[in-house]
Design an enzyme around this catalytic site. Structure first.
Site, PDB file in Angstrom:
ATOM      1  N   SER A 131     127.814  37.627  24.733  1.00 13.54           N
ATOM      2  CA  SER A 131     126.426  38.333  24.838  1.00 13.54           C
ATOM      3  C   SER A 131     125.936  38.152  26.284  1.00 13.54           C
ATOM      4  O   SER A 131     125.777  36.895  26.577  1.00 13.54           O
ATOM      5  CB  SER A 131     125.438  37.799  23.788  1.00 13.54           C
ATOM      6  OG  SER A 131     124.097  38.602  23.885  1.00 13.54           O
ATOM      7  N   TYR A 169     123.791  44.654  29.405  1.00  9.80           N
ATOM      8  CA  TYR A 169     122.727  45.645  29.020  1.00  9.80           C
ATOM      9  C   TYR A 169     122.629  46.068  30.739  1.00  9.80           C
ATOM     10  O   TYR A 169     122.179  45.149  31.445  1.00  9.80           O
ATOM     11  CB  TYR A 169     121.362  45.100  28.642  1.00  9.80           C
ATOM     12  CG  TYR A 169     121.492  44.850  27.261  1.00  9.80           C
ATOM     13  CD1 TYR A 169     121.431  45.898  26.245  1.00  9.80           C
ATOM     14  CD2 TYR A 169     121.522  43.576  26.737  1.00  9.80           C
ATOM     15  CE1 TYR A 169     121.583  45.855  24.810  1.00  9.80           C
ATOM     16  CE2 TYR A 169     121.542  43.436  25.349  1.00  9.80           C
ATOM     17  CZ  TYR A 169     121.532  44.533  24.407  1.00  9.80           C
ATOM     18  OH  TYR A 169     121.458  44.193  23.146  1.00  9.80           O
ATOM     19  N   THR A 176     126.439  47.941  26.396  1.00  9.44           N
ATOM     20  CA  THR A 176     125.748  48.324  24.973  1.00  9.44           C
ATOM     21  C   THR A 176     124.688  49.566  25.471  1.00  9.44           C
ATOM     22  O   THR A 176     123.848  49.395  26.357  1.00  9.44           O
ATOM     23  CB  THR A 176     124.750  47.193  24.581  1.00  9.44           C
ATOM     24  OG1 THR A 176     125.747  46.230  24.194  1.00  9.44           O
ATOM     25  CG2 THR A 176     124.209  47.535  23.483  1.00  9.44           C
ATOM     26  N   LYS A 223     129.487  50.365  23.931  1.00  8.71           N
ATOM     27  CA  LYS A 223     129.086  50.001  22.522  1.00  8.71           C
ATOM     28  C   LYS A 223     127.823  50.863  22.087  1.00  8.71           C
ATOM     29  O   LYS A 223     126.763  50.590  22.760  1.00  8.71           O
ATOM     30  CB  LYS A 223     128.771  48.628  22.741  1.00  8.71           C
ATOM     31  CG  LYS A 223     128.315  47.732  21.211  1.00  8.71           C
ATOM     32  CD  LYS A 223     128.374  46.571  21.217  1.00  8.71           C
ATOM     33  CE  LYS A 223     127.967  45.687  20.004  1.00  8.71           C
ATOM     34  NZ  LYS A 223     126.332  45.594  19.892  1.00  8.71           N
ATOM     35  N   HIS A 227     124.587  48.818  16.189  1.00 11.33           N
ATOM     36  CA  HIS A 227     123.637  47.346  16.646  1.00 11.33           C
ATOM     37  C   HIS A 227     123.409  46.626  15.266  1.00 11.33           C
ATOM     38  O   HIS A 227     122.372  46.021  15.102  1.00 11.33           O
ATOM     39  CB  HIS A 227     122.463  47.762  17.240  1.00 11.33           C
ATOM     40  CG  HIS A 227     122.208  46.600  18.269  1.00 11.33           C
ATOM     41  ND1 HIS A 227     122.459  46.766  19.742  1.00 11.33           N
ATOM     42  CD2 HIS A 227     121.619  45.413  18.221  1.00 11.33           C
ATOM     43  CE1 HIS A 227     121.971  45.855  20.465  1.00 11.33           C
ATOM     44  NE2 HIS A 227     121.734  45.017  19.480  1.00 11.33           N
TER      45      HIS A 227
HETATM   46  C1  LIG Z   1     121.295  38.165  15.672  1.00 13.34           C
HETATM   47  C2  LIG Z   1     122.055  39.428  16.406  1.00 13.34           C
HETATM   48  C3  LIG Z   1     121.962  39.389  17.778  1.00 13.34           C
HETATM   49  C4  LIG Z   1     122.764  40.447  18.581  1.00 13.34           C
HETATM   50  N1  LIG Z   1     122.917  40.585  19.823  1.00 13.34           N
HETATM   51  C5  LIG Z   1     123.380  41.496  20.414  1.00 13.34           C
HETATM   52  C6  LIG Z   1     123.286  41.684  21.824  1.00 13.34           C
HETATM   53  O1  LIG Z   1     123.049  40.554  22.609  1.00 13.34           O
HETATM   54  N2  LIG Z   1     124.102  42.361  22.523  1.00 13.34           N
HETATM   55  C7  LIG Z   1     124.746  43.453  21.718  1.00 13.34           C
HETATM   56  O2  LIG Z   1     125.266  44.325  22.155  1.00 13.34           O
HETATM   57  N3  LIG Z   1     124.705  43.526  20.449  1.00 13.34           N
HETATM   58  C8  LIG Z   1     123.926  42.648  19.689  1.00 13.34           C
HETATM   59  N4  LIG Z   1     124.038  42.383  18.427  1.00 13.34           N
HETATM   60  C9  LIG Z   1     124.660  43.709  17.779  1.00 13.34           C
HETATM   61  C10 LIG Z   1     125.930  43.056  17.340  1.00 13.34           C
HETATM   62  O3  LIG Z   1     127.018  43.299  18.459  1.00 13.34           O
HETATM   63  C11 LIG Z   1     126.845  44.112  15.984  1.00 13.34           C
HETATM   64  O4  LIG Z   1     126.563  45.492  16.831  1.00 13.34           O
HETATM   65  C12 LIG Z   1     126.427  43.844  14.809  1.00 13.34           C
HETATM   66  O5  LIG Z   1     125.741  42.670  14.548  1.00 13.34           O
HETATM   67  C13 LIG Z   1     127.321  44.351  13.872  1.00 13.34           C
HETATM   68  O6  LIG Z   1     126.737  44.622  12.477  1.00 13.34           O
HETATM   69  P1  LIG Z   1     126.974  43.022  11.465  1.00 13.34           P
HETATM   70  O7  LIG Z   1     126.049  42.023  11.887  1.00 13.34           O
HETATM   71  O8  LIG Z   1     126.881  43.763  10.265  1.00 13.34           O
HETATM   72  O9  LIG Z   1     128.545  42.579  11.360  1.00 13.34           O
HETATM   73  C14 LIG Z   1     123.248  41.348  17.712  1.00 13.34           C
HETATM   74  C15 LIG Z   1     123.389  41.255  16.379  1.00 13.34           C
HETATM   75  C16 LIG Z   1     122.643  40.324  15.781  1.00 13.34           C
HETATM   76  C17 LIG Z   1     122.777  40.095  14.008  1.00 13.34           C
HETATM   77  C1  LIG Z   2     116.798  40.581  24.425  1.00 13.43           C
HETATM   78  C2  LIG Z   2     118.025  40.196  23.571  1.00 13.43           C
HETATM   79  C3  LIG Z   2     118.485  40.998  22.615  1.00 13.43           C
HETATM   80  C4  LIG Z   2     119.730  40.729  21.658  1.00 13.43           C
HETATM   81  C5  LIG Z   2     120.145  41.797  20.599  1.00 13.43           C
HETATM   82  O1  LIG Z   2     120.788  42.616  21.295  1.00 13.43           O
HETATM   83  C6  LIG Z   2     119.442  41.713  19.312  1.00 13.43           C
HETATM   84  O2  LIG Z   2     118.674  40.879  18.838  1.00 13.43           O
HETATM   85  O3  LIG Z   2     120.108  42.784  18.587  1.00 13.43           O
END
Ligand SMILES: Cc1cc2nc3c(=O)[nH]c(=O)nc-3n(C[C@H](O)[C@H](O)[C@H](O)COP(=O)(O)O)c2cc1C
Ligand SMILES: CCCCC(=O)C(=O)O
Length: 345
Positions: free
Chosen positions: A104, A128, A154, A220, A244
């Protein structure tokens, strides 16, 4: 812990409830968050009989990077909220499992330090795109220099989703001492608030990024067929069907429900999917409907919070065992044997 859901139960006991809510929560009424798992559960697998193989082939190659199973680690922010070593523990476990970690941009360990922690780890970098292009380019150069093999851009976040649990809990920033290390410039630490999620990011930025880097670009957050067609035309190397994890626009469809139409429109590009994958049977359903691989987000965080590196290893090995079991039960010798006939919608 025997299942990914059991890791979540243990993680919930160990985490500060405010941080648990950040990791677990979704946007709005969390309709999409629930739909991801519910739609996967609703699909039925249709096994073949009297075929298969003594050993199953689970390995896949994605954009030239081999992975020992079709399950990747989705980019998730702030691993040091879950365990003291944060992303360092995660990357050691991912390297041991021989799969791909999508780091990330909002990691709490710098991408250089993640790469140094496990030199044979296979890393992709999630970005991002920032309106400040010079700043964006500097981050891309860091990811390249650290050995990341793809950029995962993303595109589902023109603004941060409305995460009402975080609002109620007053969770808007990292605690003292934790920083977004990939945003650090010189001696000034990176703050979450510096990450711009900007509605001005457009296809022109993707064209700009293609000029800036040789790395393959994966988009993504694709949910619609026409966007998959535009992506193929824009020269990207792959797509991730993602909402997401239900954290951006609430009430968008479950990812598994739009996967087939995106695959059909993607002109042969590899299409990955994430959202709600908790069982080996979920992995098979996504592969059968055309995904080249899937990614898991929260389960990795639960493993990390429950047992650090060992917990992430546990999560990855359990899902691997479940994929192998589901394949043998379906009469398949390889993940490549799956096609749409294995799923009844
Ligand atoms: C706590 C958390 C933080 C995340 N941070 C990011 C991130 O920094 N960048 C991003 O593209 N997606 C982020 N995501 C989305 C994940 O990459 C992913 O799309 C999603 O968690 C998939 O679903 P799942 O948690 O049901 O497996 C985040 C998701 C969670 C739960
Ligand atoms: C500013 C960080 C955002 C991380 C993210 O993508 C999330 O929490 O889903």
């Amino acid at each position: 812990m025997r299942t990914l859901r059991e890791y979540e139960a243990v993680a919930r006991e160990r985490l500060d409830p405010v941080h648990y809510d950040y990791f677990a929560g979704g946007a709005g009424d969390e309709v999409t968050l629930r739909a991801n798992e519910a739609s996967l559960a609703r699909l039925a697998l249709l096994p073949r009989i009297l075929r298969g193989g003594a050993r199953r082939e689970l390995g896949v190659t994605l954009l030239g990077t081999g992975a020992s199973m079709p399950v990747l680690v989705a980019p998730t922010a702030f691993h040091r909220l879950a365990a003291p070593d944060g992303e360092r523990a995660t990357v050691r476990a991912v390297a041991a499992a021989d799969t791909i970690m999508i780091v990330s941009m909002a990691a709490t360990v710098a991408v250089e330090d993640i790469a140094a922690e496990a030199p044979d780890a296979k890393l992709w970098f999630q970005l991002y795109v920032q309106p400040d292009l010079a700043f964006t380019e500097a981050i891309v150069r860091r990811a390249e220099a650290a050995g990341c093999r793809a950029l995962v851009v993303t595109v589902d976040s023109p603004a941060l989703g409305r995460r009402e649990r975080d609002g109620r809990n007053g969770f808007h920033d990292l605690p003292d001492g934790l920083y977004c290390e990939n945003l650090r410039i010189g001696d000034s630490p990176g703050h979450v608030r510096q990450i711009a999620m900007s509605p001005e990011i457009s296809w022109e930025h993707i064209a700009w990024l293609r000029d800036v880097t040789e790395l393959p670009i994966v988009l993504k957050g694709v949910l619609r067929a026409e966007d998959a067609r535009l992506a193929a035309g824009a020269g990207v190397a792959g797509l991730i069907v993602s909402n997401h994890g239900g954290r951006q626009l609430d009430t968008v469809p479950a990812t598994i429900d739009v996967l087939p139409e995106v695959v059909d429109a993607a002109g042969g590009l590899p299409v990955l999917m994430d959202g709600g994958i908790r069982r080996g049977t979920d992995v098979l359903k996504a592969l059968a409907l055309g995904a080249s691989a899937v990614a898991i987000g929260r389960p990795v965080v639960w493993g990390l919070a429950a047992e650090g590196e060992q917990g992430v290893k546990g999560v990855l090995e359990r899902i691997r065992d479940e994929v192998d079991d589901a394949l043998v039960q379906c009469g398949c010798a390889s993940v490549r044997d799956l096609d749409r006939t294995y799923v009844r919608c």
